[in-house]
Design an enzyme around this catalytic site. Structure first.
Site, PDB file in Angstrom:
ATOM      1  N   THR A  42       2.236 -49.003 -66.067  1.00  0.00           N
ATOM      2  CA  THR A  42       3.701 -49.023 -66.042  1.00  0.00           C
ATOM      3  C   THR A  42       4.263 -48.360 -64.784  1.00  0.00           C
ATOM      4  OG1 THR A  42       3.770 -49.007 -68.461  1.00  0.00           O
ATOM      5  CG2 THR A  42       5.768 -48.312 -67.309  1.00  0.00           C
ATOM      6  N   ILE A  49      13.810 -44.902 -59.684  1.00  0.00           N
ATOM      7  CA  ILE A  49      15.100 -44.202 -59.648  1.00  0.00           C
ATOM      8  C   ILE A  49      14.966 -42.807 -60.253  1.00  0.00           C
ATOM      9  CG2 ILE A  49      17.451 -44.173 -60.581  1.00  0.00           C
ATOM     10  CD1 ILE A  49      17.374 -47.208 -60.595  1.00  0.00           C
ATOM     11  N   HIS A  51      17.283 -40.711 -62.165  1.00  0.00           N
ATOM     12  CA  HIS A  51      18.534 -41.015 -62.864  1.00  0.00           C
ATOM     13  C   HIS A  51      19.544 -39.872 -62.785  1.00  0.00           C
ATOM     14  CE1 HIS A  51      17.724 -44.930 -64.826  1.00  0.00           C
ATOM     15  NE2 HIS A  51      16.462 -44.564 -64.671  1.00  0.00           N
ATOM     16  N   VAL A 174     -11.088 -45.393 -73.049  1.00  0.00           N
ATOM     17  CA  VAL A 174     -11.476 -44.728 -74.291  1.00  0.00           C
ATOM     18  C   VAL A 174     -11.716 -45.757 -75.387  1.00  0.00           C
ATOM     19  CG1 VAL A 174     -10.748 -43.124 -76.097  1.00  0.00           C
ATOM     20  CG2 VAL A 174     -10.272 -42.601 -73.684  1.00  0.00           C
TER      21      VAL A 174
END
Length: 475
Positions: A42, A49, A51, A174
Site C-alpha cells: 500500500t 500527502i 494531511h 508468514v
C-alpha cells in the site's frame, strides 16, 4: 533458530516507523516483509500527502495520531533522506451549498487545534491558487499540510532502523505461528523459522490473515481501490498547493496534487475491490478522474498524462484498529490503516511502542542510537559546480542513465548496494523510469547495471520479484 524481542510483520510505512522507533532501545528487532523489497504494498501507491488535520474529529484515534504525526515530519525530514514540503492544502467549494460543509470542516479543524486554518472567500482562494476554477465560491486553507515521496520515506526509515540494529528479512511471508512458552514461533512459507517475544501485526491488506494465523481477533480487511493519473512535470496545470474537493461520506474525493518531485498526481477513486492483488486500472474510472479534476483545475489536459496506476487501501471500519490483542498474548494489532495513515505513521510508531511497554516489554534507551542517515547526492538537484565536484569524486555521476528525471549511474549503483535489486526498487529509490518515457530509454541500461553489480543473469532481473521477470525466452 534466530530469536528476537520483537518481530514486526509488514515493512510498509507503519512497520517501518515502528521498527525505527524500537531501534532506539536495547532490543533485538526483526522487520518481516513478504515482498522482495520494502514499501511494495500500500505504501508505494498513495497520494503522498501530509494531511491538514480537519477531515476527522479529534474523538477518533486516526485524527489524534494524524495531528501528532503531522508535526513530526519536519524533524524526520531533517534526519532522513526523503523529499518533503509543507505547501498547504486547499478545499475548494464550487457551489454555494458546499460552503456549509466547508464551515463544518473549519469548525472541526479549530476544535482539533489545527494551526493557521482559514475559511476563504472566492478572492482569497484564487489568490492562494490562481489555477483554480474561476467559478470557485470559497473554501478552506490549511497551511500546515504538505507533500512527500512515500516510498523514499519508507526506504529512509528502514535504512535508519537497519543502521541501528534492526534485522530486515524480505521474502519472509508468514505462514503460521504458535506460542511456545514466552515466545512466538513464526514460520515463513519458505520454511524459515524465527522466535519472538512480542509480535506487531502491521501487515496492511493482509492484517486479517496474520491475525487469524496467530489465533488473535477475527476481522476482515476489505480492499478499496484508488486509481490515479500522473501528469508530466511540464504540465501547465500544476498547482502550488494540494487541492481537495468537498469530501463525501465515502471518500475525500479526487485530488489535484503537486508532487514534491515536480509532477502532478490526480486521483484517487474509491471503489471496493474483491482481490487484494487487483491493481488494474479502468478507462471508466480514469475518465471520472479527469472530469472531477478538471472541475477544480480546468487546464488539466489528458495530453500531459504519462502513466496511470492503482493502489489498494486496507479498509476496516471508520477508525484505525491499533491495540494489544485481547485473544493472543504479546500481540499488537495495527490494522485498518487507511487515510490519513501516512500522516499518522510516525505517531503510530510512538503509540505502538507504548502498547508494547504496557504489555510488558522492557525499554532501555540505546546511548549509541543515531537518527541520521547518509543522504545520497542527486544529479538533478546539483548545480553545475556541485555536479562537477560529484563527477570528480565518482565519474559515474557524469553518466545520466535516466534523461527524463536526470538520474545518474552513480545513483543507480547506490540503490543496488542499498539492497534494491528490482526495477521497481530502483525506480522508487532513484526515480529512474518515472519520467515522460516511463523507462523506455533507461530500462535497458538499468538492467545492464543490475547484471554487472549483482552478478544476476538477464533472466533473473524482475520488476518487483516473484513472477515478474522482465526478459523471457532464449537469447
Amino acid at each position: 533458530m534466530e530469536q528476537y524481542d520483537v518481530a514486526i510483520i509488514g515493512a510498509g510505512v507503519c512497520g517501518a516507523n515502528i521498527a525505527r522507533k524500537l531501534s532506539q532501545y536495547e532490543l533485538d528487532v526483526a522487520l518481516l516483509e513478504k515482498e522482495i523489497d520494502v514499501s511494495l504494498g500500500t505504501s508505494k501507491a498513495n497520494s503522498g500527502i501530509v494531511h491538514g488535520g480537519f477531515h476527522d474529529h479529534i474523538s477518533t484515534l486516526k485524527a489524534r495520531l494524524e495531528l501528532q504525526g503531522a508535526l513530526m515530519f519536519d524533524r524526520l525530514h531533517e534526519e532522513l533522506d526523503f523529499p518533503f514540503e509543507r505547501c498547504g492544502i486547499l478545499v475548494a467549494a464550487l457551489h454555494e451549498d458546499e460552503m456549509r460543509a466547508i464551515e463544518q470542516l473549519y469548525l472541526q479543524g479549530v476544535e482539533n487545534g489545527v494551526i493557521g486554518i482559514e475559511m476563504c472567500s472566492r478572492e482569497r482562494m484564487l489568490e492562494l491558487e490562481p489555477k483554480l476554477n474561476p467559478d470557485v465560491v470559497g473554501g478552506l486553507y490549511a497551511p500546515s499540510g504538505g507533500i512527500l515521496e512515500p516510498y523514499r520515506f519508507v526506504f529512509s526509515l528502514v535504512e535508519s532502523a537497519r543502521k541501528n540494529g534492526v534485522q530486515v528479512k524480505t521474502e519472509f511471508e508468514v505462514a503460521q505461528a504458535e506460542r511456545d512458552g514466552e515466545f512466538w514461533q513464526i514460520q515463513s512459507k519458505a520454511g524459515e523459522t524465527i522466535r519472538a517475544r512480542y509480535v506487531v501485526n502491521s501487515a496492511g491488506l493482509h492484517a486479517d490473515t496474520i491475525s487469524a494465523a496467530f489465533g488473535a481477533e477475527r476481522f476482515t480487511i476489505a480492499p478499496r481501490k484508488g486509481e490515479y493519473y500522473l501528469l508530466d512535470r511540464t504540465t501547465k496545470a500544476k498547482p502550488s498547493r494540494v487541492i481537495f474537493p468537498v469530501p463525501t461520506e465515502v471518500s475525500k474525493g479526487i485530488l489535484v496534487i503537486p508532487t514534491v518531485e515536480g509532477t502532478v498526481l490526480i486521483g484517487p477513486t474509491a471503489s471496493p475491490a474483491q482481490d487484494k492483488e487487483d491493481f488494474a486500472t479502468t478507462r471508466d474510472q480514469l475518465e471520472h478522474i479527469l472530469h472531477s479534476a478538471r472541475m477544480m483545475v480546468p487546464s488539466i489536459s489528458e495530453n500531459d498524462v504519462i502513466t496511470s496506476f492503482a493502489g489498494l487501501r486496507a479498509s476496516y471500519g471508520n477508525d484505525f484498529y491499533i491495540a494489544n490483542s485481547e485473544k493472543a498474548p504479546a500481540f499488537v494489532q495495527v490494522a485498518g490503516i487507511q487515510s490519513p495513515g501516512l500522516t499518522a505513521s510516525p505517531a503510530i510508531g510512538e503509540y505502538v511502542k507504548d502498547l508494547l511497554k504496557k504489555a510488558g516489554l522492557r525499554l532501555v534507551e540505546k546511548p549509541s542510537w543515531d537518527p541520521y542517515v547518509h543522504k545520497v547526492p542527486r544529479a538533478r538537484d546539483a548545480d553545475p559546480y556541485t555536479l562537477d565536484t560529484l563527477v570528480a569524486q565518482d565519474p559515474a555521476y557524469g553518466d545520466i542513465v535516466c534523461r527524463c528525471e536526470r538520474v545518474s549511474e552513480a545513483e543507480i549503483v547506490k540503490a543496488i548496494r542499498a539492497g534494491h535489486t528490482t526495477l521497481d526498487g530502483i525506480k522508487y529509490y532513484t526515480r529512474a523510469q518515472m519520467g515522460r518515457c516511463q523507462g523506455g530509454f533507461c530500462t535497458y541500461k538499468i538492467i545492464r547495471i543490475l547484471m554487472r553489480e549483482t552478478g544476476m543473469s538477464w533472466d533473473q532481473i524482475t520488476k518487483h520479484g516473484g513472477n515478474s521477470a522482465i526478459l523471457k525466452g532464449s537469447l
